[in-house]
Design a protein around this motif. Structure first.
Motif, PDB file in Angstrom:
ATOM      1  N   GLY A  67      -8.217  -2.734  -0.150  1.00 41.50           N
ATOM      2  CA  GLY A  67      -8.296  -1.763   0.939  1.00 41.50           C
ATOM      3  C   GLY A  67      -8.686  -2.363   2.263  1.00 41.50           C
ATOM      4  O   GLY A  67      -9.068  -1.652   3.195  1.00 41.50           O
ATOM      5  N   LYS A  98      -8.227  -3.758   5.856  1.00 41.13           N
ATOM      6  CA  LYS A  98      -7.258  -3.551   6.932  1.00 41.13           C
ATOM      7  C   LYS A  98      -7.403  -4.680   7.952  1.00 41.13           C
ATOM      8  O   LYS A  98      -8.331  -4.679   8.760  1.00 41.13           O
ATOM      9  CB  LYS A  98      -7.493  -2.204   7.614  1.00 41.13           C
ATOM     10  CG  LYS A  98      -7.203  -1.013   6.710  1.00 41.13           C
ATOM     11  CD  LYS A  98      -7.436   0.277   7.456  1.00 41.13           C
ATOM     12  CE  LYS A  98      -6.985   1.481   6.640  1.00 41.13           C
ATOM     13  NZ  LYS A  98      -7.696   1.631   5.394  1.00 41.13           N
ATOM     14  N   SER A 138      -1.620  -1.395  -6.404  1.00 38.64           N
ATOM     15  CA  SER A 138      -1.240  -2.429  -5.439  1.00 38.64           C
ATOM     16  C   SER A 138      -0.962  -3.756  -6.157  1.00 38.64           C
ATOM     17  O   SER A 138       0.001  -4.462  -5.825  1.00 38.64           O
ATOM     18  CB  SER A 138      -2.347  -2.632  -4.396  1.00 38.64           C
ATOM     19  OG  SER A 138      -2.499  -1.491  -3.586  1.00 38.64           O
ATOM     20  N   SER A 186       0.833  -1.213   0.000  1.00 33.47           N
ATOM     21  CA  SER A 186       0.000   0.000   0.000  1.00 33.47           C
ATOM     22  C   SER A 186       0.863   1.257   0.000  1.00 33.47           C
ATOM     23  O   SER A 186       0.527   2.250  -0.658  1.00 33.47           O
ATOM     24  CB  SER A 186      -0.923   0.011   1.216  1.00 33.47           C
ATOM     25  OG  SER A 186      -1.841  -1.061   1.169  1.00 33.47           O
ATOM     26  N   ASN A 214      -7.489  -1.514  -6.094  1.00 34.56           N
ATOM     27  CA  ASN A 214      -6.394  -0.600  -6.412  1.00 34.56           C
ATOM     28  C   ASN A 214      -5.407  -1.322  -7.336  1.00 34.56           C
ATOM     29  O   ASN A 214      -4.715  -2.248  -6.921  1.00 34.56           O
ATOM     30  CB  ASN A 214      -5.692  -0.154  -5.125  1.00 34.56           C
ATOM     31  CG  ASN A 214      -4.661   0.931  -5.374  1.00 34.56           C
ATOM     32  OD1 ASN A 214      -4.020   0.974  -6.422  1.00 34.56           O
ATOM     33  ND2 ASN A 214      -4.501   1.813  -4.395  1.00 34.56           N
ATOM     34  N   SER A 257      -4.110  -5.338   0.286  1.00 36.88           N
ATOM     35  CA  SER A 257      -3.828  -3.974  -0.146  1.00 36.88           C
ATOM     36  C   SER A 257      -4.750  -3.522  -1.264  1.00 36.88           C
ATOM     37  O   SER A 257      -5.276  -2.406  -1.243  1.00 36.88           O
ATOM     38  CB  SER A 257      -2.370  -3.868  -0.608  1.00 36.88           C
ATOM     39  OG  SER A 257      -2.103  -2.588  -1.124  1.00 36.88           O
ATOM     40  N   SER A 258      -4.961  -4.378  -2.261  1.00 38.88           N
ATOM     41  CA  SER A 258      -5.728  -3.971  -3.444  1.00 38.88           C
ATOM     42  C   SER A 258      -7.199  -3.714  -3.146  1.00 38.88           C
ATOM     43  O   SER A 258      -7.827  -2.866  -3.779  1.00 38.88           O
ATOM     44  CB  SER A 258      -5.593  -5.024  -4.548  1.00 38.88           C
ATOM     45  OG  SER A 258      -6.110  -6.267  -4.132  1.00 38.88           O
TER      46      SER A 258
END
Length: 406
Positions: free
Chosen positions: A336, A338, A131, A105, A128, A333-334
């Motif tokens: 989002g 967490k 990423s 990220s 994303n 990461s891609s």
């Protein structure tokens, strides 16, 4: 100079490992909140890191094996050995899997700072693509790259990262008088959590495993000890300088509020122009890529040592470990996502494992059966005890901080 550059490698990878997006964020927040006043913490952290990494590198050179292999072979009690290996396995492997998403990220954030946000919508899911690109690049470099090729890639990325952050710091025109003042210990009570974070982001448990394994692969024989130490001091010293440059950027920026490195990049442009933002974004990109490669690699070395696999990097079992960690990082990461609970577990596990690993390392490098005449001397033992005491304090505080949030 050509001979010196040829010997760069393990230390550069260690330096690249601790200068990741997390370090950029922690140093940025410390600079915004406390100005230059915590530069001395980074200075002490780098010295402590050098001491522990020197022990790790020396162990790898003299024993010819990694730290996890030595823990396994030197602990005679099977119960104690299995508990130690399980703790190490949990902290490093699960911890690195959790942090890999942050590394990817961070690199993606750097690309967004230079170009723009590139995402793909699949229903309610936003992916994303930066990423995916960064994770794919890390995968390709690990899969196709030999050790020498990886070294060259890391030397280039670390130099890019170093120049980017140092140029950004110069562009902010910091007050040199305040910088020198900040290198003198003060404000011990103020910003205790920031002090812990700065030390914790520099002295990283998995680097102790990574360094010993890399040194044992690159060099053979005690005659290379001088080269190992010079390379280590240069590489980690450069990493410490980069950390200080990031803190200086944030301190000189005059930004009032910051939560991550992206906020620092956004805040620099109106104050110091687009060049500062671009250089910071390049540094963040390089930091993210290097950490997204070293974290999976370190986890694979730990698993190999714990389970006694053959020492071959192209072994499929070894590859499956780092592949799994890179893949998890790309997914988290891609989209989002967490993984807060996983990261909290990683923080607790790393808080527990740092002092434990430091003690095992300290014990092994004092064993004549392993190190012979190259075991620790009095001065190294004295400083080693101080560093381990600091590691215990950090471990207890990090565990307390996580548990108090429940």
């Amino acid at each position: 100079m050509k001979e010196f550059l040829k010997n760069l490698g393990p230390g550069i990878l260690v330096s690249a490992a601790f200068i990741g997006p997390g370090t950029v964020t922690v140093c940025s927040i410390a600079g915004v909140e406390f100005g230059y006043n915590l530069l001395w913490v980074l200075l002490i952290s780098v010295i402590g890191c050098m001491l522990l990494q020197e022990m790790s590198a020396r162990l790898g050179l003299i024993s010819g094996t990694g730290l996890s292999e030595n823990i396994k072979s030197q602990l005679a009690n099977p119960i104690l050995r299995n508990i130690a290996l399980l703790l190490v396995f949990s902290a490093i492997v699960i911890g690195n899997a959790a942090y890999e998403a942050g590394n990817i990220s961070g690199a993606a954030l750097g690309l967004q700072g230079i170009f723009a946000d590139v995402s793909l919508k699949l229903g309610n899911l936003k992916i994303n693509l930066w990423s995916c690109l960064i994770g794919g690049l890390a995968f390709i470099l690990l899969f196709l790259g030999s050790y020498k090729q990886l070294e060259k890639v890391f030397i280039g990325l670390v130099l890019l990262m170093s120049l980017s952050f140092l140029i950004t710091a110069i562009l902010t025109k910091p007050d040199l008088r305040l910088i020198f003042k900040g290198l003198i210990p003060s404000n011990v009570d103020a910003g205790l959590l920031s002090i812990i974070a700065l030390v914790g982001t520099t002295v990283v448990p998995y680097n102790l495993f990574l360094h010993a394994s890399l040194v044992s692969e690159k060099w053979k024989g005690a005659g290379k000890l001088g080269i190992v130490r010079k390379e280590l001091i240069f590489s980690i010293g450069l990493g410490g300088l980069v950390s200080m440059a990031i803190l200086i950027c944030a301190a000189a920026s005059g930004i009032q509020n910051i939560e991550n490195a992206g906020d620092l990049a956004a805040g620099l442009e109106p104050l110091f122009g687009e060049a500062a933002t671009v250089f910071l974004a390049l540094g963040l990109l390089a930091a993210g890529i290097t950490s997204s490669i070293t974290a999976p690699l370190a986890a694979a070395y730990v698993v190999r040592g714990c389970l006694g696999w053959k020492p071959a990097r192209n072994d499929w079992k070894f590859r499956m470990v780092w592949m799994s960690i890179v893949l998890l990082g790309i997914i988290f990461s891609s989209v989002g996502f967490k993984p807060v609970e996983v990261i909290q577990f990683a923080q607790v596990a790393n808080g527990m494992v740092l002092p434990v690993v430091a003690i095992f390392l300290f014990w092994i490098v004092n064993r004549a059966a392993v190190m012979g005449e190259y075991r620790n001397g009095f001065i190294l033992n004295l400083f080693g005890i101080l560093v381990i005491g600091l590691a215990f304090f950090l471990g207890i505080k990090s565990i307390y901080n996580v548990l108090s949030n429940f």
